[in-house]
Scaffold this motif. Structure first.
Motif, PDB file in Angstrom:
ATOM      1  N   SER A 126      31.258  40.197  22.840  1.00 43.98           N
ATOM      2  CA  SER A 126      31.862  39.073  22.094  1.00 43.98           C
ATOM      3  C   SER A 126      33.367  39.029  22.342  1.00 43.98           C
ATOM      4  N   VAL A 127      33.735  39.032  23.600  1.00 37.22           N
ATOM      5  CA  VAL A 127      35.147  38.957  23.981  1.00 37.22           C
ATOM      6  C   VAL A 127      35.459  37.512  24.365  1.00 37.22           C
ATOM      7  N   LYS A 128      36.702  37.246  24.722  1.00 37.59           N
ATOM      8  CA  LYS A 128      37.042  35.929  25.265  1.00 37.59           C
ATOM      9  C   LYS A 128      36.153  35.699  26.490  1.00 37.59           C
ATOM     10  N   CYS A 129      35.676  34.468  26.631  1.00 40.99           N
ATOM     11  CA  CYS A 129      34.735  34.177  27.722  1.00 40.99           C
ATOM     12  C   CYS A 129      35.357  34.493  29.089  1.00 40.99           C
ATOM     13  N   ASP A 130      36.672  34.277  29.223  1.00 40.60           N
ATOM     14  CA  ASP A 130      37.262  34.528  30.546  1.00 40.60           C
ATOM     15  C   ASP A 130      37.612  36.008  30.764  1.00 40.60           C
ATOM     16  N   PHE A 131      37.078  36.860  29.880  1.00 41.15           N
ATOM     17  CA  PHE A 131      37.187  38.312  30.101  1.00 41.15           C
ATOM     18  C   PHE A 131      35.802  38.939  30.170  1.00 41.15           C
ATOM     19  N   VAL A 132      34.776  38.181  29.792  1.00 37.83           N
ATOM     20  CA  VAL A 132      33.443  38.771  29.622  1.00 37.83           C
ATOM     21  C   VAL A 132      32.844  39.249  30.952  1.00 37.83           C
ATOM     22  N   GLY A 189      30.264  26.000  29.665  1.00 38.50           N
ATOM     23  CA  GLY A 189      30.988  24.738  29.528  1.00 38.50           C
ATOM     24  C   GLY A 189      31.994  24.548  30.647  1.00 38.50           C
ATOM     25  N   ALA A 190      33.268  24.389  30.277  1.00 36.41           N
ATOM     26  CA  ALA A 190      34.319  24.173  31.279  1.00 36.41           C
ATOM     27  C   ALA A 190      34.807  25.493  31.864  1.00 36.41           C
ATOM     28  N   LYS A 191      34.172  26.612  31.470  1.00 37.77           N
ATOM     29  CA  LYS A 191      34.773  27.923  31.747  1.00 37.77           C
ATOM     30  C   LYS A 191      34.095  28.709  32.875  1.00 37.77           C
ATOM     31  N   TYR A 192      33.542  28.039  33.835  1.00 40.42           N
ATOM     32  CA  TYR A 192      32.944  28.796  34.949  1.00 40.42           C
ATOM     33  C   TYR A 192      34.013  29.582  35.723  1.00 40.42           C
ATOM     34  N   TYR A 193      35.276  29.144  35.589  1.00 38.67           N
ATOM     35  CA  TYR A 193      36.381  29.888  36.228  1.00 38.67           C
ATOM     36  C   TYR A 193      36.427  31.333  35.757  1.00 38.67           C
ATOM     37  N   SER A 194      35.739  31.620  34.625  1.00 46.18           N
ATOM     38  CA  SER A 194      35.780  32.963  34.035  1.00 46.18           C
ATOM     39  C   SER A 194      35.423  34.059  35.032  1.00 46.18           C
ATOM     40  N   TYR A 195      34.516  33.761  35.968  1.00 44.73           N
ATOM     41  CA  TYR A 195      34.122  34.786  36.951  1.00 44.73           C
ATOM     42  C   TYR A 195      35.317  35.209  37.795  1.00 44.73           C
ATOM     43  N   LEU A 196      36.006  34.237  38.363  1.00 45.44           N
ATOM     44  CA  LEU A 196      37.146  34.575  39.228  1.00 45.44           C
ATOM     45  C   LEU A 196      38.288  35.157  38.401  1.00 45.44           C
ATOM     46  N   TRP A 197      38.505  34.571  37.234  1.00 44.79           N
ATOM     47  CA  TRP A 197      39.595  35.027  36.352  1.00 44.79           C
ATOM     48  C   TRP A 197      39.362  36.492  35.942  1.00 44.79           C
ATOM     49  N   SER A 198      38.119  36.800  35.517  1.00 46.32           N
ATOM     50  CA  SER A 198      37.783  38.169  35.103  1.00 46.32           C
ATOM     51  C   SER A 198      37.848  39.134  36.280  1.00 46.32           C
ATOM     52  N   LYS A 199      37.547  38.617  37.477  1.00 44.47           N
ATOM     53  CA  LYS A 199      37.503  39.490  38.652  1.00 44.47           C
ATOM     54  C   LYS A 199      38.899  40.050  38.969  1.00 44.47           C
ATOM     55  N   VAL A 200      39.912  39.278  38.649  1.00 40.81           N
ATOM     56  CA  VAL A 200      41.281  39.768  38.845  1.00 40.81           C
ATOM     57  C   VAL A 200      41.480  41.059  38.041  1.00 40.81           C
ATOM     58  N   PHE A 201      41.039  41.047  36.781  1.00 40.07           N
ATOM     59  CA  PHE A 201      41.183  42.244  35.931  1.00 40.07           C
ATOM     60  C   PHE A 201      40.259  43.359  36.412  1.00 40.07           C
ATOM     61  N   ALA A 202      39.023  42.966  36.808  1.00 40.76           N
ATOM     62  CA  ALA A 202      38.046  43.968  37.246  1.00 40.76           C
ATOM     63  C   ALA A 202      38.587  44.763  38.435  1.00 40.76           C
ATOM     64  N   LEU A 203      39.153  44.059  39.418  1.00 40.48           N
ATOM     65  CA  LEU A 203      39.641  44.741  40.624  1.00 40.48           C
ATOM     66  C   LEU A 203      40.876  45.577  40.328  1.00 40.48           C
ATOM     67  N   ASP A 204      41.701  45.087  39.405  1.00 47.11           N
ATOM     68  CA  ASP A 204      42.894  45.844  39.036  1.00 47.11           C
ATOM     69  C   ASP A 204      42.472  47.168  38.371  1.00 47.11           C
ATOM     70  N   LEU A 205      41.523  47.095  37.457  1.00 43.08           N
ATOM     71  CA  LEU A 205      41.039  48.306  36.791  1.00 43.08           C
ATOM     72  C   LEU A 205      40.312  49.216  37.779  1.00 43.08           C
ATOM     73  N   PHE A 206      39.544  48.596  38.674  1.00 45.28           N
ATOM     74  CA  PHE A 206      38.791  49.403  39.639  1.00 45.28           C
ATOM     75  C   PHE A 206      39.741  50.239  40.507  1.00 45.28           C
ATOM     76  N   GLY A 207      40.858  49.620  40.915  1.00 44.91           N
ATOM     77  CA  GLY A 207      41.838  50.343  41.731  1.00 44.91           C
ATOM     78  C   GLY A 207      42.310  51.605  41.019  1.00 44.91           C
ATOM     79  N   GLU A 208      42.556  51.485  39.719  1.00 44.35           N
ATOM     80  CA  GLU A 208      43.014  52.631  38.932  1.00 44.35           C
ATOM     81  C   GLU A 208      41.898  53.690  38.839  1.00 44.35           C
ATOM     82  N   ILE A 209      40.675  53.244  38.568  1.00 42.20           N
ATOM     83  CA  ILE A 209      39.556  54.185  38.426  1.00 42.20           C
ATOM     84  C   ILE A 209      39.302  54.910  39.740  1.00 42.20           C
ATOM     85  N   LYS A 210      39.360  54.164  40.830  1.00 41.44           N
ATOM     86  CA  LYS A 210      39.056  54.734  42.154  1.00 41.44           C
ATOM     87  C   LYS A 210      40.023  55.869  42.518  1.00 41.44           C
ATOM     88  N   ARG A 211      41.232  55.788  41.996  1.00 39.21           N
ATOM     89  CA  ARG A 211      42.204  56.858  42.288  1.00 39.21           C
ATOM     90  C   ARG A 211      41.681  58.210  41.799  1.00 39.21           C
TER      91      ARG A 211
END
Ligand SMILES: [Zn+2]
Length: 707
Positions: A520-526, A630-652
């Motif tokens: 139950s987070v913001k849709c563009d973070f889910v 609804g209008a928020k299909y951009y959520s996938y690309l938007w969330s992916k920015v955070f996902a990859l940023d976090l992944f870089g940190e985890i991968k270290r």
């Protein structure tokens, strides 16, 4: 009596009184939330209805209970209001009550139950529940007044923690965005529109899942496809193969069939799922959503829909998407040039030298085989479902410090449905249950998704006792064939990683407030946790560990692993272009009253000009995300920015590293939606989030090259 003895006696009495209070409070709580507090397998089986009569009876009962709860909240005198008698019961009603959870179960059943009568009863029950929450909650001015009364005196009454402050403000904002402070004649119009839209959304989804179109094809029309795969197809009386439009079938034929006429026929059938019924429904949804938004004071539904999100406005999203389109354009151009360097047998350009839409997957797959020597048929032999699933669980065991156990029981909605219990590491506590419904069948939801049924919460009513989450992962993975088990394509392995990302977010994201739990987070973070887990798939060590040839038991040979990781950027330009265009489609469709067909044509001409435009295709009629997102299909690309940023940190630290895994769970997942996502990410990274990891991952850095 000696004083020391007196202290012991007093303490003993004190403990006994507390224990009795706790036992009674616990039993009262469990009685009240009879279907939402899951303690044993029978509770889970009992959560699921078995007959249409049961659906009707329980819907009625739970609605009566919800009405009583509502009356109790309203009945509190203004000066007596505090968090415990106002905000907490509001949260429980909206996020955790029998009625709310029942609605989630009926939503799942409407999309997946094999029996038509049950699906219809679930649909009708769900409409009643939605109507109740529309009319009696979000459309109820008395409950809004109760909330505002509490908000006005909360500082005299309570010292609120961060989550309690956040949830109070979120409720107020949601009510205001619903138009509740508008004059009565406008607000009642909005309520009617909202109810009509809910019914249209359900009808839209149901049309898609009940579209059972198929083709009858002779063997010579299936050239290029593995004979063993063809052997598993059902045949009609004339001996022709029955080819459905479920994902595994569609993908196999579009990737491999060398007969253009077959690909073309199947493409039309698939891309027109839900048409024309959903064309009519979608136009009504667009108009009614727009009408609501304007009545509330927004320029469009897209503006209303984004107001509560991280991105905030359509202009910000549009800028984000257009920049991605421009950054990935050259990469896509080079990819297409490579793929079309020599067209495979059975593919030709259109008269004006463009790629035909039904050729794209075939051309791409052919190039993949030729250039990278990657053959999906060969690869999937290393990913039998059972082994892959067990290896996934091993990854989560070590990374997230959790344990799993498969539970076997009767009484689920289909014989294929399985159930996993998730425990903490020392197995002293159940954190959640995950249903798995993984293979296609008639009338089933045709995409992959995670359906949250019960949120994981810490019960403030019971000294913060933890109540486990229940979720269902629904997918359409390749079914077992003849003597072979279900063998997964890489894209299907990725889907499984993705949906587990959602499921574990639900299970591990227990919060005190049920409306903020798990996903139950913001849709563009889910889509952040789900896309983060997808990244595990591209790691050489992980690929070795999760693969296992279904006959020989051997892991993927190193040369194949190298080919897979080298293929990561093979189509990243086309991927971003396609995703960004779909996101622009969903954004613009609701940015005014838009004609779905015209918009499709318009975006095609602007951004998809390398492909032949086909006027008789109506992909939007089965674009299910237009309802939920609804209008928020951009959520996938938007969330992916955070996902990859976090992944870089985890991968270290490493993808099995317990410490970083624990930090990720504790600092991100565990908060569910109870904190601003930007803060969670910044806290985890120790710096503000950046887009660079995302662009590098897609191969969209300044030095563009094709790998
Ligand atoms: Zn997802």
């Amino acid at each position: 009596v000696k004083p020391i003895k007196l202290i012991y006696v007093t303490l003993a009495i004190g403990f006994s009184v507390a224990a009795i209070w706790y036992i009674e409070a616990r039993s009262a709580f469990r009685k009240k939330f009879m279907s939402t507090c899951i303690e044993k397998i029978e509770d889970l089986v009992n959560l699921l209805p078995k007959t249409t009569q049961e659906i009707e009876k329980r819907t009625q009962l739970y609605l009566e209970q919800a009405q009583e709860d509502l009356n109790t909240i309203i009945g509190v005198p203004t000066q007596m209001r505090n968090f415990e008698n106002t905000m907490l019961p509001i949260d429980r009603l909206v996020g955790f009550s029998n009625a709310k959870v029942w609605g989630q179960v009926l939503g799942l059943y409407e999309q997946t139950h094999p029996d038509k009568e049950i699906r219809t009863a679930a649909h009708n029950g769900l409409i009643r529940i939605k109507t109740f929450f529309n009319d009696q909650f979000i459309g109820n001015k008395t409950i809004f007044k109760a909330l505002m009364d509490y908000d006005a005196i909360k500082h005299e009454k309570d010292i609120l923690d961060e989550e309690q402050t956040y949830v109070t403000q979120e409720f107020i904002d949601d009510f205001l965005r619903s138009g509740i402070s508008l004059p009565e004649h406008i607000f009642s119009k909005i309520c009617i529109l909202r109810q009509e839209i809910d019914e249209l959304l359900l009808a839209f989804e149901r049309t898609i899942s009940e579209d059972n179109s198929f083709l009858q094809l002779n063997d010579h029309e299936l050239q290029g496809i593995d004979s063993k795969w063809i052997a598993h197809l059902k045949r009609d009386d004339t001996g022709a193969c029955i080819v459905g439009i479920d994902y595994p079938t569609y993908q196999t034929i579009m990737d491999n069939c060398s007969v253009e006429a077959t690909r073309k026929k199947l493409y039309f059938l698939f891309s027109n799922r839900g048409y024309p019924a959903n064309d009519v429904i979608l136009r009504k949804i667009i108009a009614k959503r727009h009408e609501i938004a304007v009545l509330i004071g927004f320029d469009s539904y897209a503006h209303l829909d984004l107001d509560s999100q991280m991105a905030k406005t359509p202009a910000i999203v549009e800028r984000f998407l257009l920049e991605l389109i421009s950054r990935s354009a050259l990469k896509e151009e080079r990819e297409l040039a490579l793929w079309c360097g020599s067209l495979p047998e059975g593919a030709t350009y259109s008269a004006d030298k463009k790629i035909k839409l039904w050729d794209l997957a075939y051309i791409r797959n052919n190039c993949k085989k030729r250039r990278l020597q990657i053959d999906e048929y060969e690869l999937c032999k290393y990913f039998p479902l059972e082994n892959t699933l067990q290896k996934f669980l091993d990854i989560y065991r070590s990374f997230m410090h959790i344990e799993f156990e498969e539970l076997f029981c009767e009484g689920l909605w289909h014989k294929d449905v399985r159930m996993l219990a998730v425990y903490n590491q020392c197995r002293t506590e159940i954190l959640g249950y995950i249903f798995l419904d993984l293979h296609p069948r008639e009338n089933k939801y045709s995409h992959a998704a995670c359906f949250p049924l019960i949120p994981a919460i810490y019960c403030d009513e019971l000294l913060s006792e933890r109540i486990p989450a229940v979720v269902a992962v629904v997918a359409n993975l390749a079914p077992p064939q003849l003597n072979d088990p279900s063998l997964l394509m890489l894209s299907e392995v990725k889907t499984l990683f993705h949906e587990f990302g959602h499921a574990l977010h639900s299970v591990l994201g227990a919060t005190h407030m049920s409306v903020l739990s798990g996903t139950s987070v913001k849709c563009d973070f889910v889509e952040m946790p789900s896309q983060l887990l997808e990244e595990w798939l591209w790691d050489e060590e992980i690929l070795t560990k999760i693969s296992c040839h279904y006959k020989t038991g051997a892991p993927l040979p190193y040369r194949l692993i190298k080919k897979i990781t080298a293929s990561k950027h093979f189509d990243s330009g086309s991927f971003v272009q396609r995703q960004a265009c779909l996101a622009l489609y969903s954004l613009n469709l609701f940015n005014g009253i838009t004609d779905p067909q015209e918009l499709e044509k318009d975006l095609h001409c602007k951004y998809r000009d390398a492909f032949d435009y086909e006027p008789n295709v109506h992909f939007y009629a089965s674009f299910g995300h237009l309802t939920g997102y609804g209008a928020k299909y951009y959520s996938y690309l938007w969330s992916k920015v955070f996902a990859l940023d976090l992944f870089g940190e985890i991968k270290r630290y490493g993808l099995y590293d317990r410490n970083i895994g624990q930090r990720y769970v504790q600092e991100v997942l565990a908060f569910g939606g109870s904190r601003d996502p930007n803060k969670l990410v910044e806290n985890f990274l120790g710096r503000p989030p950046e887009q660079s990891a995302f662009l590098i991952d897609l191969g969209l850095t300044t030095q563009q090259h094709i790998e």
